[in-house]
Enzyme design. Sequence first.
Site, PDB file in Angstrom:
ATOM      1  N   HIS A  14       0.855  -1.202   0.000  1.00  0.00           N
ATOM      2  CA  HIS A  14       0.000   0.000   0.000  1.00  0.00           C
ATOM      3  C   HIS A  14       0.886   1.246   0.000  1.00  0.00           C
ATOM      4  O   HIS A  14       1.448   1.613   1.025  1.00  0.00           O
ATOM      5  CB  HIS A  14      -0.892   0.007   1.252  1.00  0.00           C
ATOM      6  CG  HIS A  14      -1.855   1.155   1.289  1.00  0.00           C
ATOM      7  ND1 HIS A  14      -3.177   0.993   1.632  1.00  0.00           N
ATOM      8  CD2 HIS A  14      -1.704   2.484   1.030  1.00  0.00           C
ATOM      9  CE1 HIS A  14      -3.786   2.169   1.588  1.00  0.00           C
ATOM     10  NE2 HIS A  14      -2.904   3.092   1.232  1.00  0.00           N
ATOM     11  N   HIS A  16       1.488   5.350  -2.067  1.00  0.00           N
ATOM     12  CA  HIS A  16       1.003   6.374  -3.011  1.00  0.00           C
ATOM     13  C   HIS A  16       2.183   6.951  -3.780  1.00  0.00           C
ATOM     14  O   HIS A  16       3.109   7.493  -3.188  1.00  0.00           O
ATOM     15  CB  HIS A  16       0.286   7.497  -2.252  1.00  0.00           C
ATOM     16  CG  HIS A  16      -0.920   7.015  -1.512  1.00  0.00           C
ATOM     17  ND1 HIS A  16      -2.185   7.082  -2.040  1.00  0.00           N
ATOM     18  CD2 HIS A  16      -1.053   6.398  -0.317  1.00  0.00           C
ATOM     19  CE1 HIS A  16      -3.056   6.544  -1.181  1.00  0.00           C
ATOM     20  NE2 HIS A  16      -2.386   6.125  -0.122  1.00  0.00           N
ATOM     21  N   LYS A  99      -9.898  -1.109  -5.270  1.00  0.00           N
ATOM     22  CA  LYS A  99      -9.817  -0.359  -4.024  1.00  0.00           C
ATOM     23  C   LYS A  99     -11.110   0.394  -3.774  1.00  0.00           C
ATOM     24  O   LYS A  99     -11.577   1.158  -4.622  1.00  0.00           O
ATOM     25  CB  LYS A  99      -8.644   0.640  -4.109  1.00  0.00           C
ATOM     26  CG  LYS A  99      -8.513   1.588  -2.929  1.00  0.00           C
ATOM     27  CD  LYS A  99      -7.909   0.926  -1.702  1.00  0.00           C
ATOM     28  CE  LYS A  99      -7.970   1.806  -0.465  1.00  0.00           C
ATOM     29  NZ  LYS A  99      -6.753   2.503  -0.136  1.00  0.00           N
ATOM     30  N   HIS A 136     -10.438   1.012   2.147  1.00  0.00           N
ATOM     31  CA  HIS A 136     -10.197   2.090   3.112  1.00  0.00           C
ATOM     32  C   HIS A 136     -11.402   2.048   4.055  1.00  0.00           C
ATOM     33  O   HIS A 136     -12.480   2.523   3.722  1.00  0.00           O
ATOM     34  CB  HIS A 136     -10.089   3.456   2.417  1.00  0.00           C
ATOM     35  CG  HIS A 136      -9.784   4.559   3.385  1.00  0.00           C
ATOM     36  ND1 HIS A 136      -8.586   5.221   3.409  1.00  0.00           N
ATOM     37  CD2 HIS A 136     -10.504   5.071   4.418  1.00  0.00           C
ATOM     38  CE1 HIS A 136      -8.583   6.099   4.406  1.00  0.00           C
ATOM     39  NE2 HIS A 136      -9.755   6.033   5.024  1.00  0.00           N
ATOM     40  N   HIS A 174      -4.454  -0.254   6.197  1.00  0.00           N
ATOM     41  CA  HIS A 174      -3.993   0.553   7.337  1.00  0.00           C
ATOM     42  C   HIS A 174      -4.894   0.400   8.554  1.00  0.00           C
ATOM     43  O   HIS A 174      -5.515   1.364   9.016  1.00  0.00           O
ATOM     44  CB  HIS A 174      -3.819   2.029   6.954  1.00  0.00           C
ATOM     45  CG  HIS A 174      -4.845   2.582   5.996  1.00  0.00           C
ATOM     46  ND1 HIS A 174      -6.207   2.531   6.238  1.00  0.00           N
ATOM     47  CD2 HIS A 174      -4.718   3.186   4.796  1.00  0.00           C
ATOM     48  CE1 HIS A 174      -6.845   3.084   5.227  1.00  0.00           C
ATOM     49  NE2 HIS A 174      -5.967   3.488   4.337  1.00  0.00           N
ATOM     50  N   ASP A 247       1.412   2.817   3.487  1.00  0.00           N
ATOM     51  CA  ASP A 247       0.563   3.973   3.200  1.00  0.00           C
ATOM     52  C   ASP A 247       1.409   5.252   3.126  1.00  0.00           C
ATOM     53  O   ASP A 247       0.967   6.318   3.537  1.00  0.00           O
ATOM     54  CB  ASP A 247      -0.551   4.132   4.239  1.00  0.00           C
ATOM     55  CG  ASP A 247      -1.655   5.057   3.735  1.00  0.00           C
ATOM     56  OD1 ASP A 247      -1.672   5.370   2.529  1.00  0.00           O
ATOM     57  OD2 ASP A 247      -2.500   5.471   4.550  1.00  0.00           O
TER      58      ASP A 247
END
Length: 344
Positions: A14, A16, A99, A136, A174, A247
Amino acid sequence: MTNHIKIIQPDDWHVHFREGDMLSVVTKYSSRVNRRCIAMPNTLIPITTSAEALNYKKLIEMNAIKKNFEALIPCYLTDNLNISDFEYALQKNIFIGAKLYPNNATTNSHFGVNNIKNIYNIFEILEKNNKILLIHGELNRSDIDIFDREKYFIDEELNHIRSSFKDLKIVLEHVSSDYGVDFVKTNSNISGTITPHHMLLTKKDVFEKDKINPHHYCMPVVKNEKDLISLRKAACFDNTKFFLGTDSAPHHVNDKNQNNPLKAGIFSSPSSIELYASIFEEENALENLEIFSSINGPKFYNLEINRDYLILEKTNFNIPEYTQEENIKIKNFYGNQNINWKAL
Ligand code: DOR
Ligand code: ZN
């Protein structure tokens, strides 16, 4: 005394990468230690089609510092997805899964799903194709306290998804609370990723007197000591259900200014595996680091375990305060602090 540890090369399930100059800067850090990364699809225009996924994958891999680095892309679920393209992309392994961002739960989630029950047909497709649903897990509603969003999501949405699609493999991303850890442990076909920051910070590190520390602000927000302890135990000693997902979510320092609407996200890739190693050492569980960082993830995703190894050396690693290149400046998580491990 252990001076070196050798682990199977990790993956980050995970992270970004963003776009443009930011992408080329941060990709170097993730590809420094990981063999594969799941690149989150919440770009400015979210990744919702096979063509966008292929393009995004190529962009990231081009910027990696190691040749065999692989970016894996999940589809960003929206209320009006092109279903035939979605199914095609799953079958061709263009999408690793999908996701789910509940609408307005976090950064760039305003394209996210408004009514989750309306996309149950998508969960059915994922289940049928044995592909993963990444979630999420926060419910953002005005009557729900920011610290309780994970619990409400589990009670009002996830429980129902879990019981409606028994064979659907789910990752609760997360995980941030004791309640979330418990849910993952007690349900089948569900795993959880755990970030370094949720194992290092509590809400006192974010909400200091009447001010927010923007560099510790993320979604889900970090919680209480009890939650932190529970997450550490899950990562370090539950040897099957939890795995590495940083994350790591970079924002330019100017976007973390108190005067702006606060952007959620913590950038940890310059020291990610080192932070995990320090936490595992504090918990006297270094021998379990590899299971968490390199084995549980690929097993859950039905992928091969990496063949290469990574060596970490016990040494004083002073994390630089910023990652800075040309017009990009990002505050590093744990910047200016010393930790005990450094990847060679
Ligand atoms: O803190 C976060 N930042 N949490 C997320 O879920 C998204 C991320 C981002 O994209 O900045
Ligand atoms: Zn994220």
